[in-house]
Design a protein around this motif. Structure first.
Motif, PDB file in Angstrom:
ATOM      1  N   MET A   1       0.847  -1.173   0.000  1.00  0.00           N
ATOM      2  CA  MET A   1       0.000   0.000   0.000  1.00  0.00           C
ATOM      3  C   MET A   1       0.890   1.233   0.000  1.00  0.00           C
ATOM      4  N   GLU A   2       0.572   2.174  -0.840  1.00  0.00           N
ATOM      5  CA  GLU A   2       1.383   3.378  -0.959  1.00  0.00           C
ATOM      6  C   GLU A   2       0.472   4.590  -1.057  1.00  0.00           C
ATOM      7  N   LEU A   3       0.728   5.547  -0.158  1.00  0.00           N
ATOM      8  CA  LEU A   3      -0.038   6.792  -0.179  1.00  0.00           C
ATOM      9  C   LEU A   3       0.895   7.925  -0.569  1.00  0.00           C
ATOM     10  N   SER A   4       0.552   8.632  -1.589  1.00  0.00           N
ATOM     11  CA  SER A   4       1.389   9.757  -1.981  1.00  0.00           C
ATOM     12  C   SER A   4       0.862  11.025  -1.305  1.00  0.00           C
ATOM     13  N   SER A   5       1.768  11.913  -1.025  1.00  0.00           N
ATOM     14  CA  SER A   5       1.375  13.152  -0.348  1.00  0.00           C
ATOM     15  C   SER A   5       0.803  14.145  -1.357  1.00  0.00           C
ATOM     16  N   TYR A   6       0.180  15.182  -0.835  1.00  0.00           N
ATOM     17  CA  TYR A   6      -0.392  16.213  -1.701  1.00  0.00           C
ATOM     18  C   TYR A   6       0.700  16.900  -2.492  1.00  0.00           C
ATOM     19  N   ARG A   7       1.861  17.052  -1.897  1.00  0.00           N
ATOM     20  CA  ARG A   7       2.967  17.716  -2.574  1.00  0.00           C
ATOM     21  C   ARG A   7       3.390  16.943  -3.829  1.00  0.00           C
ATOM     22  N   ILE A   8       3.425  15.633  -3.736  1.00  0.00           N
ATOM     23  CA  ILE A   8       3.795  14.802  -4.883  1.00  0.00           C
ATOM     24  C   ILE A   8       2.663  14.800  -5.911  1.00  0.00           C
ATOM     25  N   GLN A   9       1.415  14.789  -5.459  1.00  0.00           N
ATOM     26  CA  GLN A   9       0.284  14.779  -6.384  1.00  0.00           C
ATOM     27  C   GLN A   9       0.157  16.103  -7.136  1.00  0.00           C
ATOM     28  N   ALA A  10       0.477  17.231  -6.478  1.00  0.00           N
ATOM     29  CA  ALA A  10       0.289  18.543  -7.094  1.00  0.00           C
ATOM     30  C   ALA A  10       1.510  19.017  -7.866  1.00  0.00           C
ATOM     31  N   PHE A  11       2.570  18.221  -7.934  1.00  0.00           N
ATOM     32  CA  PHE A  11       3.793  18.634  -8.606  1.00  0.00           C
ATOM     33  C   PHE A  11       3.619  18.571 -10.117  1.00  0.00           C
ATOM     34  N   HIS A  12       3.964  19.713 -10.767  1.00  0.00           N
ATOM     35  CA  HIS A  12       3.933  19.785 -12.228  1.00  0.00           C
ATOM     36  C   HIS A  12       5.307  20.275 -12.674  1.00  0.00           C
ATOM     37  N   PRO A  13       6.063  19.453 -13.381  1.00  0.00           N
ATOM     38  CA  PRO A  13       7.435  19.819 -13.743  1.00  0.00           C
ATOM     39  C   PRO A  13       7.531  21.083 -14.594  1.00  0.00           C
ATOM     40  N   ASP A  14       6.583  21.302 -15.494  1.00  0.00           N
ATOM     41  CA  ASP A  14       6.649  22.491 -16.345  1.00  0.00           C
ATOM     42  C   ASP A  14       6.449  23.769 -15.529  1.00  0.00           C
ATOM     43  N   GLU A  15       5.463  23.761 -14.646  1.00  0.00           N
ATOM     44  CA  GLU A  15       5.217  24.943 -13.802  1.00  0.00           C
ATOM     45  C   GLU A  15       6.382  25.176 -12.843  1.00  0.00           C
ATOM     46  N   ASN A  16       6.981  24.091 -12.370  1.00  0.00           N
ATOM     47  CA  ASN A  16       8.123  24.210 -11.465  1.00  0.00           C
ATOM     48  C   ASN A  16       9.303  24.882 -12.175  1.00  0.00           C
ATOM     49  N   GLN A  17       9.548  24.493 -13.430  1.00  0.00           N
ATOM     50  CA  GLN A  17      10.650  25.093 -14.189  1.00  0.00           C
ATOM     51  C   GLN A  17      10.392  26.576 -14.433  1.00  0.00           C
ATOM     52  N   ILE A  18       9.165  26.963 -14.699  1.00  0.00           N
ATOM     53  CA  ILE A  18       8.810  28.378 -14.908  1.00  0.00           C
ATOM     54  C   ILE A  18       9.047  29.176 -13.632  1.00  0.00           C
ATOM     55  N   GLU A  19       8.651  28.627 -12.513  1.00  0.00           N
ATOM     56  CA  GLU A  19       8.849  29.318 -11.228  1.00  0.00           C
ATOM     57  C   GLU A  19      10.342  29.457 -10.892  1.00  0.00           C
ATOM     58  N   LEU A  20      11.141  28.442 -11.196  1.00  0.00           N
ATOM     59  CA  LEU A  20      12.577  28.520 -10.939  1.00  0.00           C
ATOM     60  C   LEU A  20      13.237  29.610 -11.784  1.00  0.00           C
ATOM     61  N   THR A  21      12.870  29.700 -13.045  1.00  0.00           N
ATOM     62  CA  THR A  21      13.442  30.765 -13.881  1.00  0.00           C
ATOM     63  C   THR A  21      12.970  32.133 -13.408  1.00  0.00           C
ATOM     64  N   HIS A  22      11.743  32.224 -12.953  1.00  0.00           N
ATOM     65  CA  HIS A  22      11.240  33.494 -12.414  1.00  0.00           C
ATOM     66  C   HIS A  22      12.047  33.893 -11.170  1.00  0.00           C
ATOM     67  N   ASP A  23      12.356  32.950 -10.301  1.00  0.00           N
ATOM     68  CA  ASP A  23      13.172  33.234  -9.111  1.00  0.00           C
ATOM     69  C   ASP A  23      14.583  33.674  -9.497  1.00  0.00           C
ATOM     70  N   LEU A  24      15.143  33.098 -10.565  1.00  0.00           N
ATOM     71  CA  LEU A  24      16.471  33.507 -11.015  1.00  0.00           C
ATOM     72  C   LEU A  24      16.475  34.944 -11.517  1.00  0.00           C
ATOM     73  N   HIS A  25      15.390  35.377 -12.122  1.00  0.00           N
ATOM     74  CA  HIS A  25      15.305  36.763 -12.583  1.00  0.00           C
ATOM     75  C   HIS A  25      15.229  37.742 -11.406  1.00  0.00           C
ATOM     76  N   LEU A  26      14.688  37.303 -10.292  1.00  0.00           N
ATOM     77  CA  LEU A  26      14.525  38.176  -9.125  1.00  0.00           C
ATOM     78  C   LEU A  26      15.729  38.154  -8.189  1.00  0.00           C
ATOM     79  N   ILE A  27      16.727  37.317  -8.491  1.00  0.00           N
ATOM     80  CA  ILE A  27      17.842  37.156  -7.551  1.00  0.00           C
ATOM     81  C   ILE A  27      18.653  38.443  -7.394  1.00  0.00           C
ATOM     82  N   GLU A  28      18.811  39.244  -8.456  1.00  0.00           N
ATOM     83  CA  GLU A  28      19.555  40.499  -8.355  1.00  0.00           C
ATOM     84  C   GLU A  28      18.835  41.475  -7.425  1.00  0.00           C
ATOM     85  N   GLU A  29      17.518  41.526  -7.528  1.00  0.00           N
ATOM     86  CA  GLU A  29      16.760  42.413  -6.632  1.00  0.00           C
ATOM     87  C   GLU A  29      16.905  41.975  -5.173  1.00  0.00           C
ATOM     88  N   ARG A  30      16.899  40.690  -4.944  1.00  0.00           N
ATOM     89  CA  ARG A  30      17.057  40.188  -3.577  1.00  0.00           C
ATOM     90  C   ARG A  30      18.453  40.493  -3.035  1.00  0.00           C
TER      91      ARG A  30
END
Length: 125
Positions: A1-30
């Motif tokens: 029996m295996e239960l996956s967490s909400y974090r694993i169920q809601a993970f979308h690799p494409d959206e994650n990559q977009i958010e990572l690039t967005h964070d890289l653009h904001l790194i100079e401001e930080r």
């Protein structure tokens, strides 16, 4: 029996990559925000330190005592204490705002400069 967490169920690799690039653009401001916070912190530290510093103006021709860096406090009844202050010395020249050159009472110049933090005014009797 295996239960996956909400974090694993809601993970979308494409959206994650977009958010990572967005964070890289904001790194100079930080980084800039962090530098501003660091500068403000250093300014507060300097203000706190300078509030406790006492200015000890010394003029040429005045007599002063200088601290004895070899001062050893005496322990015991029969030991002779070393004096904490030695002198008097005459202020020969004011080199900077808190730096002076001293001379011995006989007029012989001392080679090094002294910070006024290590001096105390000497009042002649």
């Amino acid at each position: 029996m295996e239960l996956s967490s909400y974090r694993i169920q809601a993970f979308h690799p494409d959206e994650n990559q977009i958010e990572l690039t967005h964070d890289l653009h904001l790194i100079e401001e930080r980084r800039e925000e962090a530098l501003l916070r660091l500068a403000a912190s250093k300014e507060r530290i300097v203000r706190y330190y300078n509030a406790k510093v006492r200015n000890r103006p010394v003029r040429e021709g005045k007599w002063v005592l200088k601290i004895n860096f070899k001062h050893i406090p005496s322990h015991g009844k029969f030991t002779s204490p070393t004096p904490q202050w030695e002198g008097p010395y005459k202020v020969r020249k004011v080199v900077g705002p808190n730096t002076v050159k001293l001379s011995l009472p006989d007029g012989q110049d001392m080679s090094r400069t002294w910070n006024t933090m290590h001096l105390r005014r000497y009042f002649t009797p």
